[in-house]
Design a protein around this motif. Structure first.
Motif, PDB file in Angstrom:
ATOM      1  N   VAL A 273     -12.653 -10.237 -25.383  1.00 37.40           N
ATOM      2  CA  VAL A 273     -13.428 -11.483 -25.510  1.00 37.40           C
ATOM      3  C   VAL A 273     -12.675 -12.550 -24.721  1.00 37.40           C
ATOM      4  N   PRO A 274     -13.086 -12.855 -23.485  1.00 40.48           N
ATOM      5  CA  PRO A 274     -12.309 -13.775 -22.643  1.00 40.48           C
ATOM      6  C   PRO A 274     -12.803 -15.222 -22.735  1.00 40.48           C
ATOM      7  N   PHE A 275     -11.909 -16.115 -23.132  1.00 39.58           N
ATOM      8  CA  PHE A 275     -12.151 -17.552 -23.049  1.00 39.58           C
ATOM      9  C   PHE A 275     -11.464 -18.023 -21.764  1.00 39.58           C
ATOM     10  N   ILE A 276     -12.242 -18.371 -20.766  1.00 38.52           N
ATOM     11  CA  ILE A 276     -11.711 -18.587 -19.418  1.00 38.52           C
ATOM     12  C   ILE A 276     -11.746 -20.066 -19.060  1.00 38.52           C
ATOM     13  N   GLY A 277     -10.594 -20.578 -18.623  1.00 38.52           N
ATOM     14  CA  GLY A 277     -10.507 -21.955 -18.150  1.00 38.52           C
ATOM     15  C   GLY A 277      -9.764 -21.998 -16.833  1.00 38.52           C
ATOM     16  N   SER A 278      -9.993 -23.034 -16.055  1.00 41.96           N
ATOM     17  CA  SER A 278      -9.302 -23.139 -14.764  1.00 41.96           C
ATOM     18  C   SER A 278      -7.802 -23.342 -14.949  1.00 41.96           C
ATOM     19  N   THR A 279      -7.411 -23.870 -16.120  1.00 41.26           N
ATOM     20  CA  THR A 279      -6.007 -23.974 -16.496  1.00 41.26           C
ATOM     21  C   THR A 279      -5.858 -23.405 -17.904  1.00 41.26           C
ATOM     22  N   GLN A 280      -4.615 -23.136 -18.300  1.00 39.12           N
ATOM     23  CA  GLN A 280      -4.370 -22.647 -19.649  1.00 39.12           C
ATOM     24  C   GLN A 280      -4.858 -23.661 -20.678  1.00 39.12           C
ATOM     25  N   ARG A 281      -4.595 -24.925 -20.427  1.00 39.52           N
ATOM     26  CA  ARG A 281      -5.024 -25.958 -21.369  1.00 39.52           C
ATOM     27  C   ARG A 281      -6.542 -25.985 -21.500  1.00 39.52           C
ATOM     28  N   THR A 370      -6.458 -18.298 -17.921  1.00 39.05           N
ATOM     29  CA  THR A 370      -7.054 -18.545 -16.613  1.00 39.05           C
ATOM     30  C   THR A 370      -7.637 -17.244 -16.062  1.00 39.05           C
ATOM     31  N   PRO A 371      -8.466 -17.318 -15.016  1.00 34.68           N
ATOM     32  CA  PRO A 371      -8.981 -16.087 -14.412  1.00 34.68           C
ATOM     33  C   PRO A 371      -7.888 -15.117 -13.989  1.00 34.68           C
ATOM     34  N   ASP A 372      -6.811 -15.627 -13.409  1.00 34.17           N
ATOM     35  CA  ASP A 372      -5.712 -14.744 -13.001  1.00 34.17           C
ATOM     36  C   ASP A 372      -5.071 -14.066 -14.211  1.00 34.17           C
ATOM     37  N   GLN A 373      -4.911 -14.797 -15.305  1.00 36.61           N
ATOM     38  CA  GLN A 373      -4.311 -14.211 -16.502  1.00 36.61           C
ATOM     39  C   GLN A 373      -5.218 -13.158 -17.120  1.00 36.61           C
ATOM     40  N   VAL A 374      -6.523 -13.426 -17.159  1.00 36.27           N
ATOM     41  CA  VAL A 374      -7.464 -12.423 -17.666  1.00 36.27           C
ATOM     42  C   VAL A 374      -7.413 -11.174 -16.798  1.00 36.27           C
ATOM     43  N   SER A 399     -23.246 -18.132 -20.359  1.00 37.95           N
ATOM     44  CA  SER A 399     -22.172 -18.861 -19.675  1.00 37.95           C
ATOM     45  C   SER A 399     -20.877 -18.065 -19.577  1.00 37.95           C
ATOM     46  N   GLY A 400     -20.484 -17.381 -20.656  1.00 37.20           N
ATOM     47  CA  GLY A 400     -19.222 -16.651 -20.635  1.00 37.20           C
ATOM     48  C   GLY A 400     -19.245 -15.461 -19.691  1.00 37.20           C
ATOM     49  N   LEU A 401     -20.382 -14.774 -19.618  1.00 34.58           N
ATOM     50  CA  LEU A 401     -20.507 -13.656 -18.682  1.00 34.58           C
ATOM     51  C   LEU A 401     -20.509 -14.174 -17.247  1.00 34.58           C
ATOM     52  N   ALA A 402     -21.210 -15.285 -17.018  1.00 34.29           N
ATOM     53  CA  ALA A 402     -21.238 -15.868 -15.674  1.00 34.29           C
ATOM     54  C   ALA A 402     -19.839 -16.302 -15.234  1.00 34.29           C
ATOM     55  N   ALA A 403     -19.052 -16.843 -16.156  1.00 38.61           N
ATOM     56  CA  ALA A 403     -17.691 -17.269 -15.820  1.00 38.61           C
ATOM     57  C   ALA A 403     -16.826 -16.072 -15.444  1.00 38.61           C
ATOM     58  N   PHE A 404     -16.961 -14.979 -16.178  1.00 37.39           N
ATOM     59  CA  PHE A 404     -16.188 -13.775 -15.864  1.00 37.39           C
ATOM     60  C   PHE A 404     -16.586 -13.249 -14.487  1.00 37.39           C
ATOM     61  N   ILE A 405     -17.881 -13.215 -14.221  1.00 30.37           N
ATOM     62  CA  ILE A 405     -18.367 -12.707 -12.936  1.00 30.37           C
ATOM     63  C   ILE A 405     -17.897 -13.588 -11.783  1.00 30.37           C
ATOM     64  N   GLU A 406     -17.967 -14.897 -11.962  1.00 31.10           N
ATOM     65  CA  GLU A 406     -17.632 -15.819 -10.879  1.00 31.10           C
ATOM     66  C   GLU A 406     -16.138 -15.916 -10.616  1.00 31.10           C
ATOM     67  N   HIS A 407     -15.332 -15.837 -11.678  1.00 31.06           N
ATOM     68  CA  HIS A 407     -13.910 -16.151 -11.517  1.00 31.06           C
ATOM     69  C   HIS A 407     -12.965 -14.952 -11.648  1.00 31.06           C
ATOM     70  N   VAL A 408     -13.344 -13.934 -12.433  1.00 31.50           N
ATOM     71  CA  VAL A 408     -12.431 -12.802 -12.651  1.00 31.50           C
ATOM     72  C   VAL A 408     -12.779 -11.619 -11.752  1.00 31.50           C
TER      73      VAL A 408
END
Length: 452
Positions: A273-281, A370-374, A399-408
């Motif tokens: 279950v990935p909570f993705i942000g551009s930064t850790q914060r 972050t995407p790199d950490q995921v 939104s969460g699936l789109a974020a994974f697709i776009e960034h990870v």
């Protein structure tokens, strides 16, 4: 010639507005997503455009909770998969269906039909149904014993496989000149007479395009792992740590080998279950946004359901009660209950903290970063022998699936670990699995003894 690089298998585990229990409360969420066909179509197309191996619909034959704090129902999954098959062309389509509350002939027919309608993209996640509420919907005062459910499921699979094989590929002649439509010698009765079922056969649906729909299993108890070693081609599983996931991976692969199967033909996909942000914060703030919307009463009810007890036994700011920590023998999901206990003990969590940890994915691995950490976490589990791929469980959908697709996904692709385009057309081809031989075909006669 260099060996082909091993690649990840990614499954989009879809759940109405998202996997987090409060996802439906987000301002941007559709609170009626569960029965909105267009919502499901758009999710399926989003995952297919990203070249996911498959999508997955969970299911159970009972209301989920009371309905007070979270959407409690869902569309019947094989019906929904049939609809989605007409709006997609390549992505695999997997649904949960209980072996405990179905009969082999009807379910084998329905699954074969979905495989035909989808052009060979169907998969069946086999569950034995853990809930007493499910048993009550089928006229039972008590749910069947855990071991008995798996014993019945094992025979169920033996019958279903025989039914799918009951039409040889060459059975249909379609010879207009002679007037012979089919060769009756290639349509086989199965004449099964076992401890739980008596089934004559043959099936009244032609052999599925994949031979058998892809067989998926999700139980991690001892009975579940024995069953998986015998039948499963993909395993959906939940682990909180790399170490636990790696132990499970080695255990199941060795069991498959002992059962006379190629361990590489049994793919293991933990949930994340990935909570993705551009930064850790930013990722932490996103996760907190979800957590702030949780209703503790819902979490307590779910926790009590897991442990087959009453919510009143738990105190929010205390550890789990001693009788829970003693790991009572349960008739429901023993492996999931054990996972919760291990999490609570390892991290010395109060009940309130446990509810927070379970809110995102009911015990599946929740990762905030972050995407790199995921991506790094996925790669480390994959390359370290803990996974063949992952169930991607977005906390909110779409939104969460789109974020994974776009960034990870771009990171995984840059490492050569995930496809840019589909190479095959069927779900088995996506997973790199061969169609099973037909036990009734003369050239495959040896196979009959393997499943008898």
């Amino acid at each position: 010639m260099a060996a082909t690089q091993r690649q990840l298998h990614l499954n989009a585990f879809l759940m109405e507005a998202g996997h987090h229990e409060a996802a439906w409360r987000l301002p941007e969420s559709n609170p009626r997503a569960d029965f909105d066909l267009q919502h499901w179509i758009e999710l399926a197309q989003l995952a297919e455009d990203a070249k996911f191996d498959s999508l997955f619909l969970a299911d159970g034959p009972a209301l989920t909770g009371s309905g007070e704090y979270r959407p409690p129902g869902q569309l019947e999954p094989l019906t929904l998969l049939t609809a989605l098959s007409q709006h997609t062309s390549r992505i695999g389509l997997i649904a949960t269906v209980s072996s405990t509350y179905n009969d082999p002939y009807n379910l084998a027919r329905r699954l074969a039909s979905v495989d035909h309608v989808s052009g060979g993209r169907a998969g069946w996640n086999i569950v034995t149904s853990a809930g007493a509420d499910e048993a009550a919907n089928f006229g039972l005062l008590e749910r069947p014993d855990h071991a008995l459910r798996y014993e019945r499921a094992d025979e169920f699979l033996t019958v279903a496989k025989a039914l799918w094989d009951s039409w040889e590929t060459e059975a249909v002649l379609g010879d207009k000149d002679s007037g012979r439509y089919a060769d009756p010698m290639r349509l086989h009765p199965i004449d099964h007479d076992g401890g739980h079922f008596r089934v004559a056969g043959p099936l009244n649906v032609e052999r599925p395009p994949q031979g058998h729909p892809l067989l998926v299993q999700a139980g991690s108890s001892e009975d579940g792992k024995k069953f998986a070693a015998r039948h499963a081609e993909a395993i959906f599983t939940a682990h909180q740590t790399y170490e636990r996931a790696a132990d499970f991976y080695r255990d199941v692969k060795s069991r498959a080998l002992a059962a006379g199967r190629d361990p590489d033909s049994v793919l293991i996909l933990p949930g994340i279950v990935p909570f993705i942000g551009s930064t850790q914060r930013e990722a932490i703030e996103l996760a907190q946004r979800f957590d702030d919307l949780r209703i503790p009463e819902f979490g307590l009810a779910q926790l009590a359901w897991n442990f087959e007890t009453d919510p009143s036994v738990f105190e929010l700011d205390s550890p789990l009660p001693d009788f829970i920590l003693a790991r009572p023998r349960l008739q429901g999901s023993q492996s999931r209950s054990d996972l919760i206990i291990e999490l609570a003990v390892r991290e010395q969590l109060t009940v309130r903290e446990i509810l927070s940890r379970l809110g995102g994915g009911r015990g599946h691995f929740t990762f905030v970063g972050t995407p790199d950490q995921v991506a790094d976490t996925i790669v480390s589990w994959f390359e370290g022998g803990a996974a063949d791929g992952f169930n991607i469980m977005a906390p909110a959908l779409p939104s969460g699936l789109a974020a994974f697709i776009e960034h990870v996904l771009p990171i995984l692709r840059s490492k050569g670990l995930f496809r840019d385009e589909y190479q095959g057309k069927t779900l088995r081809e996506h997973y790199g699995l061969a169609a099973p031989p037909n036990q009734f075909h003369e050239s495959d006669a040896h196979f009959a003894s393997d499943i008898s």
